[in-house]
Design a protein around this motif. Structure first.
Motif: not given
Length: 425
Positions: A136, A181, A188
């Motif tokens: 992330s 991401w 997403l």
């Protein structure tokens, strides 16, 4: 040798809309996460995975009389209210809160890059090859690891907390070739061989928007200056720009090629590079093509003159240069400014590609370049000198992606062509 084509979907039944068929005593369920009727939900549970097709002998008592739609919706809502929330559902702290493993490193100034040396955990992650991994981009959520696979799913894992799967997403009916991401860390973006690109909510798993391209999608890339706008390329001479907010196609970039392998934004999203399959010297276009995003004008098609394709591209964190993985077994370095000249003095060699879409990437400070290899190893290169720093024997099969953690030293995730993910420290 295995290839992406070997894993593409051949079952035409899965390309149909979710519905229920009664035919000669057989029930054929084409299920998806968006099914609303209770009969479709039961069929999806029986099939065991979204998009799968399962035939079950139908008993006479199973043929239900007609029920009005309003009554069916009410029954469905009542059943859903009684069902317990699945692991990783909306509100799960692991998907929305800071991990205790990450917390000590937030706000800490990074020192010299530490390279991983030992395996921390091994995960049988997918039922097919894993195409890509990405941590992330939001520091306080950087324990979350995204994986995309040819088994038609993409998943989010607690990558630094034992490797537990937090949620599986089934937004596509075909192999998921690419996923990433968005900058907010809450959504997403994915592209699939079923021809679609989708934006999915991380916590709820809900598909927020879906764009149909009409060709197998190999790569997606959100625009840095406007993450709701993204590029989409694949088995087509076109690269398309979409706006996920209205599912509208904004622009089309067309070249005399058959396939786009990867796309990479430069200059904050004003320009981008597309990697193509054009390797013939008779073609006016070469492997790498630079485009102006707004005007769709071709800025350069003579960046890379060698007869190699470049399956994957990567941008340096400082955006001063970008790299291209070549199937010639080396990584080439280019300037990110026009005219995008290749750096002939720096060439990163030692790994192998051999037809696999092997990814390469950087450490957070850009000092280390990391690449997988068709031999299963991971190679670390000094970015400035291009010398090999270390080689890690990670997998028995082709290692197609290796991703260093953005803030925790020496932590890395790797994946291979058998569906395995490993976490290193």
């Amino acid at each position: 040798m295995a290839s992406l084509v070997d894993y593409e979907d051949s079952d035409s039944e899965t390309d149909q809309d979710p519905q229920l068929y009664h035919d000669e005593g057989l029930i054929i369920s084409c299920s998806s996460s968006s099914s609303s009727s209770s009969s479709s939900r039961v069929s999806a549970a029986q099939s065991g995975s979204s998009g799968s097709v399962k035939r079950v002998q139908l008993q006479g008592s199973a043929l239900r009389p007609y029920v009005p739609k309003r009554q069916r919706l009410a029954e469905t809502a009542a059943v859903q209210a009684e069902e317990p929330a699945p692991s990783g559902s909306a509100g799960s702290p692991l998907l929305s809160q800071v991990s205790e493993r990450v917390r000590p490193f937030l706000g800490r100034r990074q020192g010299q890059v530490e390279l991983p040396r030992r395996m921390q955990s091994r995960i049988e992650a997918h039922q097919g090859p894993v195409n890509t991994l990405q941590w992330s981009p939001v520091d306080h959520l950087s324990h979350l690891l995204l994986s995309a696979s040819m088994d038609r799913t993409f998943k989010v894992w607690d990558g630094v907390g034992g490797g537990r799967c937090l949620r599986t997403y089934s937004a596509h009916r075909g192999s998921v070739r690419d996923a990433c991401w968005l900058a907010c860390g809450r959504r997403l973006l994915s592209g699939s061989f079923d021809g679609s690109a989708a934006v999915t909510d991380v916590e709820t798993g809900k598909t927020i928007s879906r764009m149909e391209n009409g060709f197998k999608v190999c790569c997606v890339a959100p625009r840095p200056s406007d993450p709701d706008v993204f590029l989409c390329g694949g088995f087509s001479p076109e690269v398309r720009a979409w706006d996920a907010r209205c599912c509208k196609m904004l622009r089309v970039y067309k070249a005399a090629v058959q396939q786009t392998l990867d796309v990479l934004f430069l200059s904050g999203g004003r320009e981008f590079i597309s990697s193509t399959d054009a390797v013939s010297r008779d073609s006016a276009d070469r492997t790498l093509i630079a485009w102006d995003f707004e005007t769709t004008a071709r800025l350069s098609n003579q960046i890379f003159h060698e007869r190699f394709t470049c399956p994957c591209l990567g941008c340096h964190p400082l955006e001063s240069s970008f790299v291209a993985q070549t199937n010639g077994g080396y990584i080439a370095l280019f300037s990110a400014q026009r005219p995008y000249r290749i750096n002939k003095r720096r060439r990163y060699e030692g790994h192998k590609v051999e037809g696999f879409a092997v990814h390469c990437g950087f450490s957070a400070d850009g000092s280390v370049l990391v690449s997988g290899s068709s031999t299963g190893s991971v190679h670390f290169y000094d970015f400035q000198s291009s010398r090999t720093l270390s080689t890690l024997h990670a997998h028995q099969h082709a290692c197609v992606c290796a991703a260093l953690h953005p803030i925790i030293p020496a932590v890395m995730a790797t994946c291979d062509w058998t569906g395995e993910i490993k976490i290193w420290s």
